[in-house]
Design a protein around this motif. Structure first.
Motif, PDB file in Angstrom:
ATOM      1  N   UNK A 109       1.015  -1.361   0.283  1.00 20.13           N
ATOM      2  CA  UNK A 109       0.129  -0.239   0.220  1.00 20.13           C
ATOM      3  C   UNK A 109       0.419   1.365  -0.240  1.00 20.13           C
ATOM      4  N   UNK A 110       1.721   1.243   0.341  1.00 23.88           N
ATOM      5  CA  UNK A 110       3.027   2.164  -0.144  1.00 23.88           C
ATOM      6  C   UNK A 110       4.110   2.232  -0.571  1.00 23.88           C
ATOM      7  N   UNK A 111       4.709   0.843  -1.139  1.00 23.92           N
ATOM      8  CA  UNK A 111       5.603   0.722  -1.855  1.00 23.92           C
ATOM      9  C   UNK A 111       5.365   1.514  -3.047  1.00 23.92           C
ATOM     10  N   UNK A 112       3.938   1.530  -3.587  1.00 20.77           N
ATOM     11  CA  UNK A 112       3.257   1.367  -4.864  1.00 20.77           C
ATOM     12  C   UNK A 112       3.357   3.569  -5.068  1.00 20.77           C
ATOM     13  N   UNK A 113       3.510   4.023  -3.743  1.00 18.84           N
ATOM     14  CA  UNK A 113       3.531   5.488  -3.547  1.00 18.84           C
ATOM     15  C   UNK A 113       4.445   6.314  -3.895  1.00 18.84           C
ATOM     16  N   UNK A 114       4.444   7.148  -5.747  1.00 19.62           N
ATOM     17  CA  UNK A 114       5.313   7.958  -5.855  1.00 19.62           C
ATOM     18  C   UNK A 114       6.523   8.171  -5.163  1.00 19.62           C
ATOM     19  N   UNK A 115       6.375   8.707  -4.319  1.00 19.56           N
ATOM     20  CA  UNK A 115       6.581   9.622  -2.692  1.00 19.56           C
ATOM     21  C   UNK A 115       7.225   8.791  -2.591  1.00 19.56           C
ATOM     22  N   UNK A 116       7.460   7.731  -1.893  1.00 18.47           N
ATOM     23  CA  UNK A 116       7.836   6.725  -1.604  1.00 18.47           C
ATOM     24  C   UNK A 116       9.053   6.277  -1.904  1.00 18.47           C
ATOM     25  N   UNK A 160       5.001  16.341  -8.299  1.00 20.46           N
ATOM     26  CA  UNK A 160       3.212  16.479  -7.686  1.00 20.46           C
ATOM     27  C   UNK A 160       1.969  16.023  -6.799  1.00 20.46           C
ATOM     28  N   UNK A 161       2.230  17.078  -6.111  1.00 19.11           N
ATOM     29  CA  UNK A 161       1.467  16.484  -4.426  1.00 19.11           C
ATOM     30  C   UNK A 161       0.086  15.857  -5.434  1.00 19.11           C
ATOM     31  N   UNK A 162      -0.920  16.399  -6.620  1.00 16.44           N
ATOM     32  CA  UNK A 162      -1.773  15.234  -6.821  1.00 16.44           C
ATOM     33  C   UNK A 162      -1.732  14.183  -6.738  1.00 16.44           C
ATOM     34  N   UNK A 163      -0.618  13.862  -7.891  1.00 17.08           N
ATOM     35  CA  UNK A 163      -0.485  13.064  -8.434  1.00 17.08           C
ATOM     36  C   UNK A 163       0.151  11.505  -7.759  1.00 17.08           C
ATOM     37  N   UNK A 164       2.112  12.198  -6.888  1.00 14.94           N
ATOM     38  CA  UNK A 164       2.868  11.135  -7.090  1.00 14.94           C
ATOM     39  C   UNK A 164       3.205  11.672  -5.305  1.00 14.94           C
ATOM     40  N   UNK A 165       2.255  12.402  -4.986  1.00 12.29           N
ATOM     41  CA  UNK A 165       2.837  12.858  -3.228  1.00 12.29           C
ATOM     42  C   UNK A 165       4.126  14.144  -3.329  1.00 12.29           C
ATOM     43  N   UNK A 174       3.981  13.369   2.265  1.00 17.42           N
ATOM     44  CA  UNK A 174       2.548  13.532   1.507  1.00 17.42           C
ATOM     45  C   UNK A 174       1.909  12.746   0.944  1.00 17.42           C
ATOM     46  N   UNK A 175       0.675  12.195   1.045  1.00 18.96           N
ATOM     47  CA  UNK A 175       0.122  10.742   0.327  1.00 18.96           C
ATOM     48  C   UNK A 175      -0.575  12.139  -1.337  1.00 18.96           C
TER      49      UNK A 175
END
Length: 263
Positions: A109-116, A160-165, A174-175
């Motif tokens: 759930x976290x690993x696939x977030x671009x900012x992570x 990009x905080x909207x699509x990537x964090x 920030x997610x």
């Protein structure tokens, strides 16, 4: 005498808002979502507002009051599962039934977030710099002050905080706003690493994200949670959610995830 008089006035104001507690919050919330029922919305919001007033003034809660709040969080579980917010649903239910035990989430759930993933890559660069100076084993978090001064970290602040964090100025991640599944669970968090160089070319890192499921009391902040029910959202003050701990019907807890990488 003045203090007693003030308390009596506050109590009277609360009692003037008294409503009967809805006995099935999930049923009323279902009607609000499916049929845009204004009557059910008013019934639910009035009940929340009445209990908020009682909590703010430290008035006693009866069994119906407590049962309503517990069932409200159980309704969040049903609603979260229905909308695909599985982790948020799990955490809400655990607040009233978990007795404070910690919760381990699936790391995907976290690993696939671009900012992570972007933060992991920049942290690896920093880790390698430390290792080149003979530091074989050390821990660090993404808000490390030295790490945040590096030029290669600047890109994290510009994502990009909207699509990537993105990374905020204080180092918290920030997610993405469009990732509602994560937003409903944990919109801000820190990434931590425990690093050990195991040979000349490889490092073993335990990545982890840990948060606390709790709420600010009325005395500290005027926050509230919006419960999205189509055109008629409900507003639930964080102070009321926190007061559930005082009532003994909920308990804050630690939740998060971890995974090991050899790189």
């Amino acid at each position: 005498m003045n203090n007693i008089s003030t308390l009596q006035k506050k109590a009277s104001r609360c009692l003037s808002k008294k409503v009967d507690m809805p006995m099935s919050p999930v049923w009323h919330m279902g009607k609000i979502s499916k049929f845009a029922s204004k009557g059910d919305h008013k019934l639910m919001q009035d009940a929340i507002d009445y209990l908020t007033c009682k909590a703010q003034n430290k008035l006693s809660f009866n069994d119906d009051d407590k049962e309503f709040l517990v069932e409200l969080y159980e309704a969040f579980w049903w609603g979260g599962k229905y909308k695909g917010y599985h982790e948020a649903a799990q955490l809400a239910k655990h607040y009233v039934h978990g007795n404070g035990a910690s919760v381990k989430l699936n790391p995907e759930i976290y690993k696939n977030i671009p900012i992570v993933s972007a933060t992991i890559q920049t942290m690896k660069t920093f880790i390698q710099e430390k290792q080149s100076k003979g530091i074989i084993s050390f821990d660090m978090r993404c808000d490390n002050s030295e790490f945040r001064t590096k030029n290669y970290v600047k890109k994290l602040f510009l994502m990009n905080f909207k699509t990537e964090g993105k990374m905020k100025s204080n180092g918290v991640l920030e997610a993405p706003q469009k990732n509602e599944r994560v937003q409903k669970m944990d919109s801000h968090f820190y990434l931590k690493s425990q690093n050990t160089k195991i040979n000349k070319s490889q490092t073993r890192t335990i990545w982890s994200i840990e948060s606390i499921y709790d709420f600010e009391p009325f005395e500290k902040a005027d926050y509230y949670t919006i419960i999205p029910l189509e055109n008629f959202p409900l507003h639930l003050p964080d102070g009321l959610s926190q007061y559930m701990e005082t009532l003994g019907i909920a308990k804050s807890f630690v939740y998060g995830t971890s995974w090991i990488e050899i790189w």
